[in-house]
Design a protein around this motif. Structure first.
Motif, PDB file in Angstrom:
ATOM      1  N   GLN A  49       1.006  -1.207   0.159  1.00 29.06           N
ATOM      2  CA  GLN A  49       0.002  -0.127  -0.104  1.00 29.06           C
ATOM      3  C   GLN A  49       0.910   1.319  -0.006  1.00 29.06           C
ATOM      4  O   GLN A  49       0.570   2.219  -0.537  1.00 29.06           O
ATOM      5  CB  GLN A  49      -0.838   0.143   1.106  1.00 29.06           C
ATOM      6  N   ALA A  50       1.923   1.170   0.921  1.00 28.55           N
ATOM      7  CA  ALA A  50       2.868   2.361   0.908  1.00 28.55           C
ATOM      8  C   ALA A  50       3.597   2.458  -0.285  1.00 28.55           C
ATOM      9  O   ALA A  50       3.749   3.729  -1.023  1.00 28.55           O
ATOM     10  CB  ALA A  50       3.889   2.473   2.013  1.00 28.55           C
ATOM     11  N   ILE A  51       3.774   1.616  -1.198  1.00 27.33           N
ATOM     12  CA  ILE A  51       4.612   1.743  -2.421  1.00 27.33           C
ATOM     13  C   ILE A  51       3.751   2.031  -3.579  1.00 27.33           C
ATOM     14  O   ILE A  51       4.125   3.037  -4.224  1.00 27.33           O
ATOM     15  CB  ILE A  51       5.517   0.226  -2.895  1.00 27.33           C
ATOM     16  N   HIS A  52       2.551   1.657  -3.447  1.00 32.49           N
ATOM     17  CA  HIS A  52       1.537   1.978  -4.474  1.00 32.49           C
ATOM     18  C   HIS A  52       1.339   3.505  -4.309  1.00 32.49           C
ATOM     19  O   HIS A  52       1.066   4.304  -5.083  1.00 32.49           O
ATOM     20  CB  HIS A  52       0.417   1.299  -4.430  1.00 32.49           C
TER      21      HIS A  52
ATOM     22  N   GLU B  10      12.592  -5.333 -11.472  1.00 29.15           N
ATOM     23  CA  GLU B  10      12.111  -5.037 -12.725  1.00 29.15           C
ATOM     24  C   GLU B  10      10.500  -4.792 -12.231  1.00 29.15           C
ATOM     25  O   GLU B  10       9.932  -4.102 -13.204  1.00 29.15           O
ATOM     26  CB  GLU B  10      12.115  -6.185 -13.519  1.00 29.15           C
ATOM     27  N   THR B  11       9.838  -5.318 -11.404  1.00 25.94           N
ATOM     28  CA  THR B  11       8.480  -5.237 -11.231  1.00 25.94           C
ATOM     29  C   THR B  11       8.177  -4.642  -9.881  1.00 25.94           C
ATOM     30  O   THR B  11       8.968  -4.790  -8.882  1.00 25.94           O
ATOM     31  CB  THR B  11       7.816  -6.479 -11.396  1.00 25.94           C
ATOM     32  N   VAL B  12       6.781  -4.211  -9.662  1.00 27.84           N
ATOM     33  CA  VAL B  12       6.351  -3.787  -8.347  1.00 27.84           C
ATOM     34  C   VAL B  12       6.271  -4.684  -7.429  1.00 27.84           C
ATOM     35  O   VAL B  12       7.028  -4.531  -6.345  1.00 27.84           O
ATOM     36  CB  VAL B  12       4.978  -3.175  -8.658  1.00 27.84           C
ATOM     37  N   GLY B  13       6.107  -5.952  -7.973  1.00 26.24           N
ATOM     38  CA  GLY B  13       6.021  -7.225  -6.788  1.00 26.24           C
ATOM     39  C   GLY B  13       7.437  -7.428  -6.134  1.00 26.24           C
ATOM     40  O   GLY B  13       7.710  -7.737  -5.164  1.00 26.24           O
TER      41      GLY B  13
ATOM     42  N   LEU C 183       9.911  -5.155  -6.220  1.00 24.37           N
ATOM     43  CA  LEU C 183      10.338  -4.153  -5.204  1.00 24.37           C
ATOM     44  C   LEU C 183       9.762  -4.429  -3.907  1.00 24.37           C
ATOM     45  O   LEU C 183      10.181  -4.250  -2.626  1.00 24.37           O
ATOM     46  CB  LEU C 183       9.635  -2.696  -5.817  1.00 24.37           C
ATOM     47  N   ILE C 184       8.242  -4.552  -3.739  1.00 27.69           N
ATOM     48  CA  ILE C 184       7.602  -5.067  -2.568  1.00 27.69           C
ATOM     49  C   ILE C 184       8.696  -5.873  -1.580  1.00 27.69           C
ATOM     50  O   ILE C 184       8.618  -5.758  -0.299  1.00 27.69           O
ATOM     51  CB  ILE C 184       6.208  -5.389  -2.632  1.00 27.69           C
ATOM     52  N   ASP C 185       8.914  -7.325  -2.287  1.00 31.62           N
ATOM     53  CA  ASP C 185       9.466  -8.004  -1.396  1.00 31.62           C
ATOM     54  C   ASP C 185      10.801  -7.585  -1.005  1.00 31.62           C
ATOM     55  O   ASP C 185      11.341  -7.694  -0.007  1.00 31.62           O
ATOM     56  CB  ASP C 185       9.712  -9.385  -2.634  1.00 31.62           C
ATOM     57  N   ALA C 186      11.690  -6.691  -2.044  1.00 31.73           N
ATOM     58  CA  ALA C 186      12.876  -6.302  -1.567  1.00 31.73           C
ATOM     59  C   ALA C 186      12.663  -5.368  -0.327  1.00 31.73           C
ATOM     60  O   ALA C 186      13.487  -5.448   0.430  1.00 31.73           O
ATOM     61  CB  ALA C 186      13.564  -5.499  -2.694  1.00 31.73           C
ATOM     62  N   VAL C 187      11.932  -4.286  -0.354  1.00 29.56           N
ATOM     63  CA  VAL C 187      11.673  -3.551   0.728  1.00 29.56           C
ATOM     64  C   VAL C 187      11.411  -4.328   1.941  1.00 29.56           C
ATOM     65  O   VAL C 187      11.870  -4.031   3.062  1.00 29.56           O
ATOM     66  CB  VAL C 187      10.733  -2.520   0.355  1.00 29.56           C
ATOM     67  N   ASP C 188      10.428  -5.361   1.953  1.00 24.29           N
ATOM     68  CA  ASP C 188      10.000  -6.186   3.237  1.00 24.29           C
ATOM     69  C   ASP C 188      11.298  -6.741   3.813  1.00 24.29           C
ATOM     70  O   ASP C 188      11.436  -6.563   4.746  1.00 24.29           O
ATOM     71  CB  ASP C 188       9.127  -7.332   2.683  1.00 24.29           C
TER      72      ASP C 188
ATOM     73  N   ASP D 192       1.396  -6.202  -8.910  1.00 29.54           N
ATOM     74  CA  ASP D 192       2.737  -7.018  -8.603  1.00 29.54           C
ATOM     75  C   ASP D 192       3.469  -7.109  -9.892  1.00 29.54           C
ATOM     76  O   ASP D 192       4.515  -7.186  -9.880  1.00 29.54           O
ATOM     77  CB  ASP D 192       2.469  -8.118  -7.743  1.00 29.54           C
ATOM     78  N   ALA D 193       2.802  -7.455 -10.989  1.00 26.31           N
ATOM     79  CA  ALA D 193       3.487  -7.856 -12.232  1.00 26.31           C
ATOM     80  C   ALA D 193       3.807  -6.512 -13.111  1.00 26.31           C
ATOM     81  O   ALA D 193       4.701  -6.734 -14.179  1.00 26.31           O
ATOM     82  CB  ALA D 193       2.466  -8.497 -13.028  1.00 26.31           C
TER      83      ALA D 193
END
Length: 80
Positions: free
Chosen positions: A9-12, A66-69, A71-76, A27-28
């Motif tokens: 949610q924060a990344i979006h 390369e994808t939003v998903g 990035l979310i996993d990397a930030v987590d 995510d894709a």
């Protein structure tokens, strides 16, 4: 709400001002292909993400994301 959901949610929310084409972000969604971001936009966005989460995303990590998903996993992972 899971940590990943909160991160997503924060990344979006951070993507929104940079989403000039009004793409429906999932995510894709790819930064280069779908959002058509140039390197300057990517650098501005990465700085915003680093500030939001108080993390550092290395150049090597950026090259692999390369994808939003991804990035979310990397930030987590970086938030630990």
């Amino acid at each position: 709400m899971s940590d990943r959901t909160a991160t997503a949610q924060a990344i979006h929310a951070q993507i929104e001002p940079f989403n000039k084409k009004g793409i429906d972000v999932t995510d894709a969604t790819t930064f280069a292909g779908d959002l058509e971001w140039d390197s300057l936009t990517v650098m501005d966005f990465v700085a915003a993400i680093e500030d939001e989460f108080d993390i550092i995303i290395t150049m090597n990590m950026q090259a692999e994301i390369e994808t939003v998903g991804q990035l979310i996993d990397a930030v987590d992972k970086l938030k630990g």
